[in-house]
Scaffold this motif. Structure first.
Motif, PDB file in Angstrom:
ATOM      1  N   HIS A 181       0.839  -1.206   0.000  1.00  0.00           N
ATOM      2  CA  HIS A 181       0.000   0.000   0.000  1.00  0.00           C
ATOM      3  C   HIS A 181       0.878   1.262   0.000  1.00  0.00           C
ATOM      4  O   HIS A 181       1.472   1.618   1.021  1.00  0.00           O
ATOM      5  N   GLU A 182       0.911   1.952  -1.138  1.00  0.00           N
ATOM      6  CA  GLU A 182       1.727   3.153  -1.243  1.00  0.00           C
ATOM      7  C   GLU A 182       1.347   4.214  -0.210  1.00  0.00           C
ATOM      8  O   GLU A 182       2.196   4.974   0.249  1.00  0.00           O
ATOM      9  N   GLN A 220      -3.521   2.374  -6.936  1.00  0.00           N
ATOM     10  CA  GLN A 220      -3.171   2.799  -5.585  1.00  0.00           C
ATOM     11  C   GLN A 220      -3.962   4.057  -5.228  1.00  0.00           C
ATOM     12  O   GLN A 220      -4.676   4.617  -6.062  1.00  0.00           O
ATOM     13  N   TYR A 221      -3.826   4.486  -3.972  1.00  0.00           N
ATOM     14  CA  TYR A 221      -4.629   5.629  -3.523  1.00  0.00           C
ATOM     15  C   TYR A 221      -4.347   6.881  -4.355  1.00  0.00           C
ATOM     16  O   TYR A 221      -5.268   7.635  -4.696  1.00  0.00           O
ATOM     17  N   LEU A 250      -8.191  -1.003  -1.271  1.00  0.00           N
ATOM     18  CA  LEU A 250      -7.201   0.029  -0.987  1.00  0.00           C
ATOM     19  C   LEU A 250      -7.296   0.517   0.450  1.00  0.00           C
ATOM     20  O   LEU A 250      -8.379   0.616   1.024  1.00  0.00           O
TER      21      LEU A 250
END
Length: 637
Positions: free
Chosen positions: A257-258, A369-370, A484
């Motif tokens: 998770h970035e 990703q977010y 996410l």
């Protein structure tokens, strides 16, 4: 009873009049009367069958689909029986009444499961229902809400319909035609869906914040030492714990998770997302004391974060004994929301078991990703789409009161602080079951029933009949957003007009319509709405609404871990963003770890967070007691 040219049967009412209903409570006698009004039905008996109604029909020739369709023309959906049993005659008692005890029981297997689907739309829709509702069997006669659906899962289901079938249906369609066969029939006339897939964003330029991140960032700049947006969580782990596996799990989470390695520096006063390289999430291990555990969790949640430098997640493992640990995780809301709690827990437990067991983890791939979501949101909500949403909400909120003032124990200060407390109410037993039944009987969700009762409470306490509350909505309609971490939640405004509505069914009907309208326009970013409406700013209260009403029914993973007893502890950092913030947890036993036993999943928790500048503990407990009284009086027979 008539025959179509294709040989199918059509049941029609003997008169043009609608069946008159006595209010909103389902009375089997009213449904029996509607059945007897159908040409071709000479007698009928209707009984409750668990969550739904079961109809016995004379004569023996009984075509369930046609009966169901005919009843939908004269009865609301919640009064239409789900099952139909043909009989040559009804058993009678000596005085001529239907002998309910002598009615034959239908087969144990659920109706319609063995009946083949009739169209490709039915088959595709059934497969989507199985995935979204996590059930093995779906029948073409199943009601979406009767088999476990609710507003959130309905939104997910429609997103799957858009992706898989390329068709667009409004959320209202699920409430109007919740039976699978009928909803599938509506798909035949549904318009083509517009592609709203979230694509990857280029990483060769500064990445923007999402709208909600931007608002939180701004508020944090006003009070850099504030811990209002800190989110503490605690997980108790009893048994043989592999601490090294915990550390490797945290490192893997940061890689996966970035957002867990993202900070928020500025360029010329404008914040942006900076995604760092994985460096590992530090794990602090300390010895603790059972008696001081609550104070430790509280202190951990009250340590500020630096948004520009990070990290925005802290993890401490408290060792109470060799086989008893508590994992304390504190995140900033810039990287967390209520949905993400379940995602974090699922990923954490799966990665831990993989490391402890020496096997590869089994987690779904993350296509985006977010930061991709934030960039997509910025591109999507502008131009005509934003104008259309803004026009709806402007009209919906025109003339709404700017302040909902629930009398407290202290005068509202010129500058409202953020210190808060929390009290909990548990609803169980017959009342918990009846609240769910009442919603199904009235084509409403449990959320709508609970909100309707709270609206009554707000009217009685404030004296206002025009009530606006905020409500968090997951905002993860797109399947690629479901797994996410990050702050994706949106806020919708629910404006309930209680003037002239004296009965609870009338209030519930109004709340239902308000919710369906809001869900249909939930894409409007709350931050853009505030920017457009420009409400009068005051440091004494939040803009547009002061009371929040949330429903925490997001997916939670299984807590079964070989060798460990896992328990989610309730944690609070004694802050409050609003005057009052209600969180209804429909499956409290599974989520909080505060209740147990065979009936735990049925128990409902109501968490009431309050601002201590306005309210005392005694007043808040009084509010919860009055809320319980209103719920009981409104739905219990």
């Amino acid at each position: 009873m008539r025959h179509r040219s294709d040989g199918t049967l059509v049941f029609v009412a003997r008169s043009d009049r609608q069946i008159k209903l006595s209010g909103y409570r389902v009375e089997p006698g009213e449904v029996e009367a509607a059945l007897r009004e159908l040409d071709g039905v000479t007698d009928a008996a209707v009984v409750r069958d668990g969550r739904s109604l079961l109809a016995y029909v004379v004569p023996e020739t009984c075509v369930a689909d046609e009966l169901r369709a005919a009843l939908h023309a004269v009865l609301p959906g919640y009064m239409v029986p789900a099952r139909y049993v043909p009989l040559p005659a009804l058993p009678r008692t000596l005085n001529g009444k239907t002998d309910l005890g002598a009615l034959p029981r239908p087969p144990v297997s659920r109706p319609g499961v063995q009946e083949p689907f009739r169209t490709p739309q039915e088959r595709a829709l059934a497969e989507i229902w199985r995935e979204v509702l996590d059930v093995e069997e779906i029948a073409r006669t199943d009601d979406f809400f009767a088999v476990g659906g609710h507003s959130l899962s309905a939104t997910k289901m429609l997103a799957r319909v858009s992706d898989v079938l390329g068709l667009d249906l409004p959320l209202r369609a699920v409430f109007e035609t919740p039976v699978l066969a009928e909803l599938a029939d509506r798909l035949r006339h549904a318009p083509q869906a517009l592609s709203r897939r979230v694509p990857p964003a280029p990483r060769d330029r500064p990445l923007p914040l999402s709208f909600v991140q931007e608002r939180i960032w701004f508020l944090q700049q006003l009070e850099p030492e504030s811990t209002t947006y800190n989110v503490p969580r605690a997980l108790r782990l009893r048994g043989r714990l592999d601490v090294a596996a915990i550390a490797r799990t945290l490192d893997d989470l940061e890689v996966r998770h970035e957002i867990l390695r993202t900070t928020f520096p500025e360029i010329d006063g404008e914040p942006f997302q900076e995604i760092g390289e994985p460096r590992g999430i530090p794990l602090t291990v300390v010895d603790g004391d059972e008696g001081l555990l609550h104070e430790f969790i509280l202190a951990a949640g009250q340590e500020p974060f630096d948004l520009a430098k990070g990290p925005l997640l802290r993890v401490t493992l408290v060792r109470l004994a060799a086989d008893d640990h508590v994992l304390v995780v504190v995140e900033h809301h810039m990287v967390h929301d209520g949905w993400a709690q379940g995602v974090f827990l699922r990923d954490f437990l799966e990665l831990y078991q993989a490391h402890a067991g020496g096997r590869p983890p089994c987690l779904p791939e993350l296509p985006v990703q977010y930061a991709d979501f934030a960039a997509w949101q910025r591109r999507t909500f502008q131009g005509e789409r934003l104008r259309s949403l803004t026009d709806f909400w402007r009209a919906r909120l025109r003339g709404a009161p700017t302040l909902l003032s629930v009398p407290g124990d202290r005068p509202r200060p010129e500058v409202l602080g953020s210190r808060g407390g929390e009290e909990t109410l548990f609803i169980e037993g017959p009342l918990a079951r009846r609240l769910r039944e009442y919603g199904r009987d009235h084509d409403a969700t449990l959320f709508m029933v609970m909100l309707a009762a709270f609206a009554v409470l707000l009217r009685e306490r404030s004296g206002q009949e025009d009530i606006v509350v905020g409500s968090g909505i997951a905002n993860r309609q797109r399947p690629e957003l479901e797994n996410l971490l990050g702050m994706i939640i949106n806020t919708v405004l629910l404006r309930v007009d209680l003037s002239g509505r004296t009965s609870f069914p009338e209030v519930l009907e109004q709340v239902r319509e308000v919710c369906l309208e809001a869900y249909a326009h939930q894409d409007m970013p709350f931050e853009k709405l505030v920017e457009s409406l420009r409400p009068p700013r005051s440091l004494s209260h939040t803009p547009l609404f002061q009371v929040m009403f949330n429903f925490l029914d997001t997916p939670m993973p299984s807590l079964v871990v070989p060798g460990l007893d896992v328990e989610v502890l309730n944690a609070h950092n004694r802050s409050s963003k609003f005057d009052l913030n209600v969180v209804v947890i429909p499956h409290a036993g599974q989520r909080l770890g505060l209740v147990s036993g065979p009936d735990a999943p049925e128990r409902i928790a109501v968490l009431l967070e309050y601002n201590t500048d306005l309210f005392t503990v005694a007043t808040v407990r009084g509010l919860l007691a009055e809320y319980l009284e209103i719920l009981t009086e409104s739905v219990m027979p």
